[in-house]
Design an enzyme around this catalytic site. Structure first.
Site, short mmCIF file in Angstrom:
data_model
loop_
_atom_site.label_atom_id
_atom_site.label_comp_id
_atom_site.label_asym_id
_atom_site.label_seq_id
_atom_site.Cartn_x
_atom_site.Cartn_y
_atom_site.Cartn_z
N ASP A 250 -5.26 -4.49 0.77
CA ASP A 250 -5.21 -3.11 0.28
C ASP A 250 -6.55 -2.40 0.45
O ASP A 250 -7.62 -3.02 0.51
CB ASP A 250 -4.86 -3.10 -1.21
CG ASP A 250 -3.38 -3.38 -1.48
OD1 ASP A 250 -2.68 -3.86 -0.56
OD2 ASP A 250 -2.94 -3.11 -2.61
N HIS B 159 -0.57 3.32 1.16
CA HIS B 159 -1.17 3.04 -0.16
C HIS B 159 -1.71 4.33 -0.78
O HIS B 159 -2.64 4.29 -1.57
CB HIS B 159 -2.27 1.98 0.00
CG HIS B 159 -2.74 1.36 -1.28
ND1 HIS B 159 -1.91 1.01 -2.31
CD2 HIS B 159 -3.99 0.99 -1.70
CE1 HIS B 159 -2.61 0.46 -3.30
NE2 HIS B 159 -3.88 0.46 -2.96
N HIS C 218 -5.72 7.17 -3.53
CA HIS C 218 -5.67 6.11 -4.55
C HIS C 218 -5.59 6.63 -5.98
O HIS C 218 -6.22 6.08 -6.89
CB HIS C 218 -6.89 5.19 -4.39
CG HIS C 218 -6.59 3.76 -4.77
ND1 HIS C 218 -6.78 3.27 -6.04
CD2 HIS C 218 -6.13 2.73 -4.04
CE1 HIS C 218 -6.45 1.99 -6.07
NE2 HIS C 218 -6.05 1.63 -4.87
N HIS D 109 -7.99 -7.58 -0.77
CA HIS D 109 -8.56 -6.27 -0.45
C HIS D 109 -9.51 -6.36 0.74
O HIS D 109 -10.40 -7.21 0.76
CB HIS D 109 -9.31 -5.70 -1.66
CG HIS D 109 -8.39 -5.35 -2.80
ND1 HIS D 109 -7.90 -6.29 -3.68
CD2 HIS D 109 -7.85 -4.16 -3.18
CE1 HIS D 109 -7.11 -5.69 -4.55
NE2 HIS D 109 -7.05 -4.39 -4.29
#
Ligand SMILES: [Zn+2]
Length: 229
Positions: A51, A102, A106, A196
């Protein structure tokens, strides 16, 4: 999500009796059920996900390791990072990995209006599509922030929400060894592992990857892309 490790480690005699009882119940249930076909859920498949990229510094390091071990993964990228590093997104896709959505910046999607939600998702779709030629069909809400409104808005855009089942908290930089141990202790067939490649210093995640990949392969796992068409 609850920790599978806690559930796997009943403690004490009472827990042991409960475990025996559960085994007996499971055995009874197996006898009572008709013979099942081979269980897809039991296949030793693991889904690695990364991510918060793309990162010009860490994503290429992750890609090099995945390539070295012949492993494919799913990358949930942030739209504004794709806009800043489009060549990195192209590289991710060119190496056979899946690039999914995603959000643009964010946010916690639960706190957005419907139109702001749509902007976050569709702007990211457009940037990813421009680099990969493919529109994401999967959405991972930041922070795993999901409620009925988010589910409904995601469905309205044709997105499948994909969360995870194994979270080593690599984003908090607990150290290479902790990341390795947390992943390797928790993975079971069908696990979706959250890691990540962007959003900060990901050198510990990169450092943990070789042992994670090597060990899971030695246990007989194969690595698959999440089913995002
Ligand atoms: Zn994230």
């Amino acid at each position: 999500m609850s920790s599978p490790r806690a559930a796997d480690r009943p403690r004490g005699r009472r827990a042991a009796r409960l475990a025996v009882g559960a085994l007996l119940a499971a055995a009874t249930a197996v006898v009572a059920l008709p013979a099942a076909p081979a269980q897809a859920a039991e296949a030793k498949v693991v889904y690695l996900t990364f991510d918060d990229g793309p990162s010009p510094r860490y994503t290429p390091q992750v890609l090099a390791l995945l390539s070295q071990y012949g492993v494919r993964a799913t990358f949930f990228e942030i739209g504004q990072n794709v806009a800043a590093n489009p060549a990195v997104t192209r590289q991710v896709a060119a190496q056979g990995h899946s690039v999914q959505n995603h959000s643009w910046s964010h946010p916690d999607l639960r706190k957005l209006s419907r139109s702001a939600f749509q902007d976050q998702v569709t702007a990211t779709d457009a940037r990813i599509r421009a680099q990969t030629g493919t529109t994401p069909t999967c959405l991972r809400p930041p922070y795993g922030g999901v409620n009925g409104t988010v589910r409904s808005a995601a469905a309205g855009l044709g997105k499948s929400i994909q969360l995870w089942s194994v979270d080593p908290q690599d984003w908090a930089r607990p150290g290479r060894a902790a990341i390795e141990r947390r992943v390797l202790n928790a993975v079971k067939p069908g696990s979706v592992v959250l890691l990540h490649d962007g959003g900060g210093d990901r050198s510990q995640t990169v450092a943990a990857l070789p042992a994670v990949l090597r060990t899971l392969k030695s246990r007989g796992y194969t690595f698959a892309l999440l089913p995002c068409r």
